[in-house]
Motif scaffolding. Structure first.
Motif, PDB file in Angstrom:
ATOM      1  N   ILE A   1       0.857  -1.181   0.000  1.00 12.95           N
ATOM      2  CA  ILE A   1       0.000   0.000   0.000  1.00 12.95           C
ATOM      3  C   ILE A   1       0.889   1.225   0.000  1.00 12.95           C
ATOM      4  CG2 ILE A   1      -1.746   1.307   1.255  1.00 12.95           C
ATOM      5  CD1 ILE A   1      -2.764  -1.303   2.406  1.00 12.95           C
ATOM      6  N   GLU A   2       0.892   1.930  -1.144  1.00 16.16           N
ATOM      7  CA  GLU A   2       1.675   3.154  -1.262  1.00 16.16           C
ATOM      8  C   GLU A   2       0.767   4.337  -0.896  1.00 16.16           C
ATOM      9  OE1 GLU A   2       4.827   3.461  -2.159  1.00 16.16           O
ATOM     10  OE2 GLU A   2       5.314   1.442  -2.873  1.00 16.16           O
ATOM     11  N   MET A   3       1.173   5.103   0.118  1.00 13.07           N
ATOM     12  CA  MET A   3       0.418   6.293   0.520  1.00 13.07           C
ATOM     13  C   MET A   3       1.397   7.376   0.970  1.00 13.07           C
ATOM     14  SD  MET A   3      -1.392   4.655   3.903  1.00 13.07           S
ATOM     15  CE  MET A   3      -1.999   6.254   4.414  1.00 13.07           C
ATOM     16  N   ARG A   4       2.374   7.621   0.100  1.00  7.87           N
ATOM     17  CA  ARG A   4       3.428   8.583   0.417  1.00  7.87           C
ATOM     18  C   ARG A   4       2.877   9.989   0.588  1.00  7.87           C
ATOM     19  NH1 ARG A   4       7.748   6.399  -4.133  1.00  7.87           N
ATOM     20  NH2 ARG A   4       7.930   4.285  -3.288  1.00  7.87           N
ATOM     21  N   ARG A   5       3.476  10.660   1.564  1.00  7.17           N
ATOM     22  CA  ARG A   5       3.172  12.051   1.901  1.00  7.17           C
ATOM     23  C   ARG A   5       1.829  12.239   2.598  1.00  7.17           C
ATOM     24  NH1 ARG A   5       6.394  11.554  -2.178  1.00  7.17           N
ATOM     25  NH2 ARG A   5       4.717  11.058  -3.638  1.00  7.17           N
ATOM     26  N   TRP A   6       1.133  11.149   2.904  1.00  3.28           N
ATOM     27  CA  TRP A   6       0.001  11.232   3.813  1.00  3.28           C
ATOM     28  C   TRP A   6       0.550  11.165   5.239  1.00  3.28           C
ATOM     29  CZ3 TRP A   6      -4.759  12.639   2.667  1.00  3.28           C
ATOM     30  CH2 TRP A   6      -5.277  12.410   1.383  1.00  3.28           C
ATOM     31  N   VAL A   7       0.169  12.105   6.080  1.00  2.00           N
ATOM     32  CA  VAL A   7       0.633  12.130   7.472  1.00  2.00           C
ATOM     33  C   VAL A   7      -0.416  11.462   8.342  1.00  2.00           C
ATOM     34  CG1 VAL A   7       1.342  13.578   9.393  1.00  2.00           C
ATOM     35  CG2 VAL A   7       1.892  14.267   7.035  1.00  2.00           C
ATOM     36  N   ILE A   8      -0.002  10.443   9.067  1.00  2.00           N
ATOM     37  CA  ILE A   8      -0.940   9.693   9.892  1.00  2.00           C
ATOM     38  C   ILE A   8      -0.972  10.294  11.297  1.00  2.00           C
ATOM     39  CG2 ILE A   8      -1.484   7.435  10.858  1.00  2.00           C
ATOM     40  CD1 ILE A   8      -0.186   6.152   8.514  1.00  2.00           C
ATOM     41  N   PRO A   9      -2.111  10.816  11.724  1.00  2.87           N
ATOM     42  CA  PRO A   9      -2.225  11.380  13.074  1.00  2.87           C
ATOM     43  C   PRO A   9      -1.983  10.314  14.145  1.00  2.87           C
ATOM     44  CG  PRO A   9      -4.058  12.065  11.683  1.00  2.87           C
ATOM     45  CD  PRO A   9      -3.345  10.987  10.942  1.00  2.87           C
ATOM     46  N   ALA A  10      -1.785  10.778  15.379  1.00  2.00           N
ATOM     47  CA  ALA A  10      -1.411   9.876  16.468  1.00  2.00           C
ATOM     48  C   ALA A  10      -2.420   8.746  16.658  1.00  2.00           C
ATOM     49  CB  ALA A  10      -1.254  10.674  17.762  1.00  2.00           C
ATOM     50  N   LEU A  11      -3.715   9.062  16.601  1.00  2.00           N
ATOM     51  CA  LEU A  11      -4.732   8.034  16.819  1.00  2.00           C
ATOM     52  C   LEU A  11      -4.631   6.939  15.763  1.00  2.00           C
ATOM     53  CD1 LEU A  11      -7.176   6.954  18.319  1.00  2.00           C
ATOM     54  CD2 LEU A  11      -8.634   8.417  16.883  1.00  2.00           C
ATOM     55  N   GLN A  12      -4.531   7.352  14.492  1.00  2.00           N
ATOM     56  CA  GLN A  12      -4.415   6.363  13.418  1.00  2.00           C
ATOM     57  C   GLN A  12      -3.070   5.636  13.464  1.00  2.00           C
ATOM     58  OE1 GLN A  12      -5.882   9.404  12.768  1.00  2.00           O
ATOM     59  NE2 GLN A  12      -7.933   8.512  12.575  1.00  2.00           N
ATOM     60  N   GLU A  13      -2.053   6.332  13.981  1.00  2.00           N
ATOM     61  CA  GLU A  13      -0.744   5.691  14.127  1.00  2.00           C
ATOM     62  C   GLU A  13      -0.839   4.522  15.093  1.00  2.00           C
ATOM     63  OE1 GLU A  13       3.245   5.293  13.181  1.00  2.00           O
ATOM     64  OE2 GLU A  13       2.045   6.994  12.508  1.00  2.00           O
ATOM     65  N   ARG A  14      -1.600   4.711  16.169  1.00  2.00           N
ATOM     66  CA  ARG A  14      -1.782   3.610  17.130  1.00  2.00           C
ATOM     67  C   ARG A  14      -2.577   2.464  16.487  1.00  2.00           C
ATOM     68  NH1 ARG A  14      -2.155   8.047  20.751  1.00  2.00           N
ATOM     69  NH2 ARG A  14      -4.437   8.147  20.572  1.00  2.00           N
ATOM     70  N   GLU A  15      -3.554   2.830  15.652  1.00  2.00           N
ATOM     71  CA  GLU A  15      -4.311   1.784  14.960  1.00  2.00           C
ATOM     72  C   GLU A  15      -3.389   0.955  14.065  1.00  2.00           C
ATOM     73  OE1 GLU A  15      -7.894   2.896  12.941  1.00  2.00           O
ATOM     74  OE2 GLU A  15      -8.279   4.553  14.327  1.00  2.00           O
ATOM     75  N   LEU A  16      -2.477   1.635  13.380  1.00  2.00           N
ATOM     76  CA  LEU A  16      -1.540   0.929  12.515  1.00  2.00           C
ATOM     77  C   LEU A  16      -0.621   0.029  13.339  1.00  2.00           C
ATOM     78  CD1 LEU A  16      -0.335   0.375   9.760  1.00  2.00           C
ATOM     79  CD2 LEU A  16       1.049   2.446   9.992  1.00  2.00           C
ATOM     80  N   ASP A  17      -0.176   0.523  14.497  1.00  2.00           N
ATOM     81  CA  ASP A  17       0.671  -0.296  15.361  1.00  2.00           C
ATOM     82  C   ASP A  17      -0.076  -1.552  15.814  1.00  2.00           C
ATOM     83  OD1 ASP A  17       2.802   1.424  15.171  1.00  2.00           O
ATOM     84  OD2 ASP A  17       2.272   2.570  16.964  1.00  2.00           O
ATOM     85  N   CYS A  18      -1.346  -1.377  16.176  1.00  2.00           N
ATOM     86  CA  CYS A  18      -2.148  -2.542  16.585  1.00  2.00           C
ATOM     87  C   CYS A  18      -2.313  -3.514  15.425  1.00  2.00           C
ATOM     88  CB  CYS A  18      -3.521  -2.091  17.091  1.00  2.00           C
ATOM     89  SG  CYS A  18      -3.472  -1.180  18.645  1.00  2.00           S
ATOM     90  N   PHE A  19      -2.546  -2.951  14.243  1.00  2.00           N
ATOM     91  CA  PHE A  19      -2.680  -3.798  13.056  1.00  2.00           C
ATOM     92  C   PHE A  19      -1.392  -4.584  12.824  1.00  2.00           C
ATOM     93  CE2 PHE A  19      -2.183  -4.627   8.558  1.00  2.00           C
ATOM     94  CZ  PHE A  19      -3.409  -5.142   8.195  1.00  2.00           C
ATOM     95  N   THR A  20      -0.258  -3.909  12.984  1.00  2.00           N
ATOM     96  CA  THR A  20       1.034  -4.553  12.785  1.00  2.00           C
ATOM     97  C   THR A  20       1.215  -5.734  13.733  1.00  2.00           C
ATOM     98  OG1 THR A  20       2.012  -2.451  12.104  1.00  2.00           O
ATOM     99  CG2 THR A  20       3.533  -4.182  12.801  1.00  2.00           C
ATOM    100  N   GLN A  21       0.765  -5.562  14.970  1.00  2.00           N
ATOM    101  CA  GLN A  21       0.941  -6.605  15.971  1.00  2.00           C
ATOM    102  C   GLN A  21      -0.051  -7.756  15.803  1.00  2.00           C
ATOM    103  OE1 GLN A  21       0.702  -4.616  19.756  1.00  2.00           O
ATOM    104  NE2 GLN A  21       2.360  -3.190  19.266  1.00  2.00           N
ATOM    105  N   ASP A  22      -1.230  -7.440  15.305  1.00  2.00           N
ATOM    106  CA  ASP A  22      -2.297  -8.444  15.290  1.00  2.00           C
ATOM    107  C   ASP A  22      -2.342  -9.292  14.034  1.00  2.00           C
ATOM    108  OD1 ASP A  22      -3.006  -7.451  17.729  1.00  2.00           O
ATOM    109  OD2 ASP A  22      -4.689  -6.252  16.978  1.00  2.00           O
ATOM    110  N   HIS A  23      -1.680  -8.864  12.960  1.00  2.00           N
ATOM    111  CA  HIS A  23      -1.793  -9.589  11.694  1.00  2.00           C
ATOM    112  C   HIS A  23      -0.443 -10.144  11.275  1.00  2.00           C
ATOM    113  CE1 HIS A  23      -5.374  -7.033  11.817  1.00  2.00           C
ATOM    114  NE2 HIS A  23      -5.943  -7.974  11.068  1.00  2.00           N
ATOM    115  N   GLN A  24      -0.467 -11.385  10.830  1.00  2.00           N
ATOM    116  CA  GLN A  24       0.767 -12.096  10.532  1.00  2.00           C
ATOM    117  C   GLN A  24       1.194 -11.991   9.067  1.00  2.00           C
ATOM    118  OE1 GLN A  24       2.523 -13.420  13.077  1.00  2.00           O
ATOM    119  NE2 GLN A  24       0.894 -12.443  14.277  1.00  2.00           N
TER     120      GLN A  24
END
Length: 515
Positions: free
Chosen positions: A477-500
């Motif tokens: 997923i290419e989404m260059r130059r989109w800035v992810i706010p803190a809330l969505q950043e945490r969602e991404l971190d959770c996604f990273t941990q939960d999916h293999q």
């Protein structure tokens, strides 16, 4: 053809392979202590192919490979491409090829051949009378020495494939090739691409091509072709009645060459691929091609991209694409299409049931007019790649696209490029992301912003993550130059941990990987 395919790892890190006893005894007579690399090669010496492509070979590896060639008398295929040999070590390999007289395929692309390597290669080819395929591409030292390498190719040669891409060939090399071609009666694939001096000697080469009646692929990309070159080739096309692939791309001086005499191009009834991208085609060229391309009824791939003068004069040509029912790939990006041309293309595309790849990127007229393609998108059963980068898309365009996706008409889509369309509001991205889950075969998605832009992700990013969990084969997923706010950043971190699954997120100037 069976083939030894070794893992692309540094030799010496795996356990030794098992080798036949007779080969082991022969090997021990030559070497007291054989290392992992040599034993691995001998482990399957009964096979007819040896694949060392991109293996990171060193000079020592090449020497050891050469030492076992006498044991591989049944070898038919040898590929050592994309190995940067140290200090021209390849000559050690070619000097040991005399026992391998059954060799049919020899690939030496991007091996950084030295002058010494090239000198010994000519002698090695004398020992391979059964050779059918030779690739010397991306070896600049071949330039100026081609007669020394190919002098053994005589009348009756069995060569079917000859690839000399980016070999720094000189005009003298080109003349030699022209005289050589009549001797290569079995030739089917001929690639001289990225040799800028070929254009100056094309008259001799064209004369030789008249004898290559069995040729199926002719590639002259970036060869310094001119308007005159098209006239020369036009006199050859009638002799190439089984030609399947014709690549004349990236010849910027070619523009205007099709205006007067390309009548014989229409005789290529079996042509499947025509590549004319970045050829500076003129309006006159387009007028002539309008009469010819629709007659190529077996055409599967057409590339007219990066010809900006096409945009204002191609409506008649694009309208007549409806007569190419076998067309699978249409690349018309960066052509500065005008509204009339885009409308003509939209009308014709409805009659292209086999279409798999459609690239309209960098044509601003698509923005606000995507609805013209709605019927095509509904009818496309096989579309795998859709590229609409920098098309000035607006929110209404992606809402329409989301509706088509939701209806299931793009179920085969694998790659979707919507990058550099900064005029889409958060609501539009949200609707699109909510419907991405229906693209079960999607592997790549690009929604990057322009290099000069930077923008915060909205709530749609949560919808994107939710969709990704339902996409079984997505990898990038290419989404260059989109800035992810803190809330969505945490969602991404959770996604990273939960999916293999391994999914690469590229955003905000850095990459995030979900493992």
């Amino acid at each position: 053809m069976a083939c030894i395919e070794l893992p692309k790892v540094k030799p010496g890190r795996d356990k030794p392979g098992v080798m036949p006893l007779d080969l082991e005894m022969d090997l021990k007579s030559n070497m007291e202590d054989s290392d992992w690399f040599l034993r691995k090669l001998c482990g399957r010496a009964a096979d007819t192919g040896l694949d060392l492509n991109s293996y990171g070979l060193t000079a020592v590896d090449v020497k050891e490979t050469a030492s076992i060639l006498p044991l591989l008398s049944d070898l038919e295929e040898l590929d050592v491409s994309w190995n940067d040999f140290a200090r021209g070590a390849l000559h050690m390999l070619t000097q040991q090829m005399h026992p391998v007289n059954k060799l049919k395929v020899l690939r030496l692309s991007s091996c950084r051949l030295t002058t010494e390597d090239v000198q010994t290669l000519g002698g090695a080819l004398e020992m391979t009378p059964e050779l059918e395929e030779l690739s010397l591409s991306w070896n600049s030292q071949v330039g100026g020495k081609l007669p020394r390498v190919l002098h053994t190719f005589q009348q009756g040669s069995k060569i079917r494939t000859l690839e000399l891409v980016d070999c720094a060939l000189t005009s003298q090399d080109g003349v030699f090739v022209g005289h050589l071609l009549p001797k290569l009666q079995s030739l089917q694939v001929f690639d001289l691409s990225n040799n800028r001096n070929i254009g100056s000697c094309l008259e001799v080469i064209a004369q030789g091509l008249r004898s290559a009646s069995g040729l199926k692929e002719l590639k002259l990309r970036s060869c310094g072709l001119s308007q005159k070159s098209i006239r020369l080739l036009d006199g050859v096309f009638a002799s190439l009645d089984v030609l399947r692939i014709l690549d004349l791309s990236c010849n910027k001086e070619l523009g205007g060459g099709f205006e007067d005499v390309p009548a014989q191009l229409a005789s290529l009834k079996h042509l499947e691929v025509l590549d004319l991208h970045q050829c500076s085609l003129t309006a006159g060229d387009v007028t002539s091609l309008t009469q010819i391309i629709p007659l190529l009824s077996n055409l599967e791939e057409l590339d007219l991209s990066s010809n900006r003068d096409v945009g204002g004069s191609s409506e008649n040509l694009l309208c007549r694409l409806r007569f190419l029912p076998a067309l699978k790939s249409l690349l018309i990006n960066s052509c500065a299409l005008q509204s009339e041309a885009f409308a003509a293309l939209a009308d014709a595309s409805v009659y292209l049931p086999a279409l798999e790849i459609l690239n309209l990127s960098w044509n601003k007229c698509v923005g606000g007019n995507l609805e013209l393609l709605q019927q095509t998108l509904h009818l496309s059963r096989l579309l795998r790649v859709l590229r609409l980068s920098s098309c000035s898309l607006v929110t209404e365009d992606v809402v329409l696209l989301a509706s088509v996706i939701q209806s299931g008409h793009l179920a085969t889509l694998q790659k979707l490029d919507l990058s550099y369309n900064d005029g889409i509001c958060d609501a539009g991205w949200a609707i699109l992301c909510q419907n991405l889950c229906f693209l079960k075969e999607l592997t790549e998605l690009d929604i990057s912003l322009r290099p000069s832009s930077s923008q915060d992700c909205g709530q749609w990013f949560s919808h994107l993550l939710c969709a990704v969990t339902q996409l079984p084969v997505i990898t990038e997923i290419e989404m260059r130059r989109w800035v992810i706010p803190a809330l969505q950043e945490r969602e991404l971190d959770c996604f990273t941990q939960d999916h293999q699954r391994e999914i690469r997120f590229d955003h905000g100037g850095f990459q995030r990987a979900a493992l």
